[in-house]
Write an enzyme that holds these catalytic residues in place. Structure first.
Site, short mmCIF file in Angstrom:
data_model
loop_
_atom_site.label_atom_id
_atom_site.label_comp_id
_atom_site.label_asym_id
_atom_site.label_seq_id
_atom_site.Cartn_x
_atom_site.Cartn_y
_atom_site.Cartn_z
N LYS A 1 -4.22 2.79 3.81
CA LYS A 1 -5.48 3.37 3.39
C LYS A 1 -5.68 4.72 4.09
O LYS A 1 -5.24 4.90 5.22
CB LYS A 1 -6.55 2.36 3.84
CG LYS A 1 -7.94 2.70 3.59
CD LYS A 1 -8.81 1.55 4.07
CE LYS A 1 -10.00 2.17 4.75
NZ LYS A 1 -11.08 1.31 5.08
N LYS B 1 -11.36 -5.87 14.35
CA LYS B 1 -11.78 -5.27 15.62
C LYS B 1 -11.40 -6.18 16.79
O LYS B 1 -10.99 -5.73 17.85
CB LYS B 1 -13.29 -5.04 15.63
CG LYS B 1 -13.73 -3.98 14.64
CD LYS B 1 -13.98 -2.65 15.34
CE LYS B 1 -13.92 -1.43 14.44
NZ LYS B 1 -14.91 -1.39 13.38
N LYS C 1 -8.74 8.25 9.29
CA LYS C 1 -8.65 9.23 10.35
C LYS C 1 -7.70 8.80 11.45
O LYS C 1 -6.88 9.56 11.93
CB LYS C 1 -10.06 9.40 10.96
CG LYS C 1 -10.57 10.79 10.87
CD LYS C 1 -12.00 10.82 11.37
CE LYS C 1 -12.86 9.81 10.65
NZ LYS C 1 -14.17 9.57 11.14
#
Ligand code: TRP
Length: 337
Positions: free
Chosen positions: A193, A113, A196
């Protein structure tokens, strides 16, 4: 004998895909008979990234429906909204005070992040795993069904538990993860992976036609260039999906026939399509029914809050006792002297 407790958290963040389903959700459903399961829709965790309040309202509702449709049974388990049981944040505070900052800055999801979004690094992001530890140990859960990506968080939870127990006396069990039989399915690109944000997913609410559109162009074994080339199932994401959705005979058939080019990739994908659709169909049907029962959804969450709160309150009582402030919490009843 009393059943052991299970906890898992679900982020209310949009549509579920088959990666979520295979990674954690199936186990969440399967564990319901053998364990006492508490499942939280973790809205506090979802707030650590920028969000739209209207979307939050909708996501919580849809997430509840998704999990009920997939097979979480509120007669057996507790399904609750994290922020309605205030003990989650109460315990997180106590755990904050015994968690070194260095344990948190080395967590891989935090580092990601930090790299992806250096301008929106809020305290919540850093503290995310501490709240997750609180979620789990508030119910003294011993088993936590999660996807592989959550393992560092679980390791940290165990470290926090050990520290709490050593500072204040044996209070919490160390929780263990329960991973899916097929740990990870990659996205349709066959490299990343399923996620979304990468737009490489098959969603649980998609129709057969929509799924086929995606599957038919999904990446397979890249060494198999032509139909006549023998393939390598072990290097093929479609084969991994077969392992997650197909019966043994289909898995064996596809592996065998792929290896000597007896079937092509499209043949293999068609079999997979039927098996995925067979599993998703009843979930989609239940979802449609639940969408009509708004009041029932609120009832489930309300009932979950009340039941979860009872357990949470008992744990916090014990925590306050351990850390030496229980007397004051009971002041109304006991009178301070
Ligand atoms: N971090 C988890 C995820 O993103 C969600 C979560 C929050 C969780 N609290 C939890 C999972 C407690 C297991 C147990 O998937």
């Amino acid at each position: 004998m009393k059943k052991k407790n299970v906890f898992s958290g679900i982020q209310p963040s949009g549509r579920l895909h088959i990666g979520n389903y295979v990674g954690a959700m199936r186990n969440m459903i399967d564990l319901q008979d053998e364990y006492f399961c508490i499942y939280g829709i973790v809205d506090y965790h979802a707030m650590t990234v920028r969000f739209d309040p209207e979307e939050m309202t909708k996501s919580i509702f849809n997430c509840t429906i998704d999990y009920l449709a997939a097979g979480i049974d509120p007669e057996k388990s507790i399904l609750m909204l994290q922020s309605t049981v205030s003990e989650h944040t109460e315990l997180a505070w106590v755990l904050n005070t015994i968690t070194p900052i260095a344990w948190l800055t080395r967590v891989p999801t935090f580092k990601e992040k930090q790299q992806d979004n250096p301008n929106y690094l809020n305290m919540g992001l850093l503290d995310y795993p501490v709240l997750m530890a609180a979620d789990i140990i508030l119910y003294k859960a011993e088993v936590v069904p999660v996807g592989e990506d959550q393992l560092p968080h679980l390791e940290l939870t165990r470290e926090i538990v050990r520290r709490f127990n050593s500072y204040f006396g044996e209070t919490f069990p160390e929780p263990k993860e329960k991973l899916g039989a097929v740990k990870k399915i990659l996205g349709l690109d066959g490299v990343n992976k399923m996620s979304k944000s990468l737009d490489n997913c098959i969603y649980l609410d998609e129709t057969k036609e929509e799924i086929w559109k995606k599957l038919s162009t999904a990446v397979t074994d890249t060494r198999r260039k032509r139909r006549a080339d023998p393939g390598n199932p072990e290097d093929c994401n479609i084969f991994t999906m077969h392992k997650a959705f197909s019966k043994k005979e289909d898995i064996d058939y596809c592996a065998r026939e792929c290896r000597h080019a007896g079937i092509g990739c499209l043949d293999c994908k068609k079999i997979l399509l039927d098996n995925i659709v067979a599993e998703l169909k009843p979930i989609q049907a239940r979802r449609q029914e639940l969408l009509k029962k708004k009041d029932y959804i609120y009832e489930v969450l309300h009932d979950g809050t009340i039941r979860a709160k009872k357990i949470a309150h008992k744990t916090m009582d014990e925590v306050y006792e351990r850390i030496g402030i229980k007397l004051y919490h009971n002041a109304g009843q006991n009178k301070l002297s």
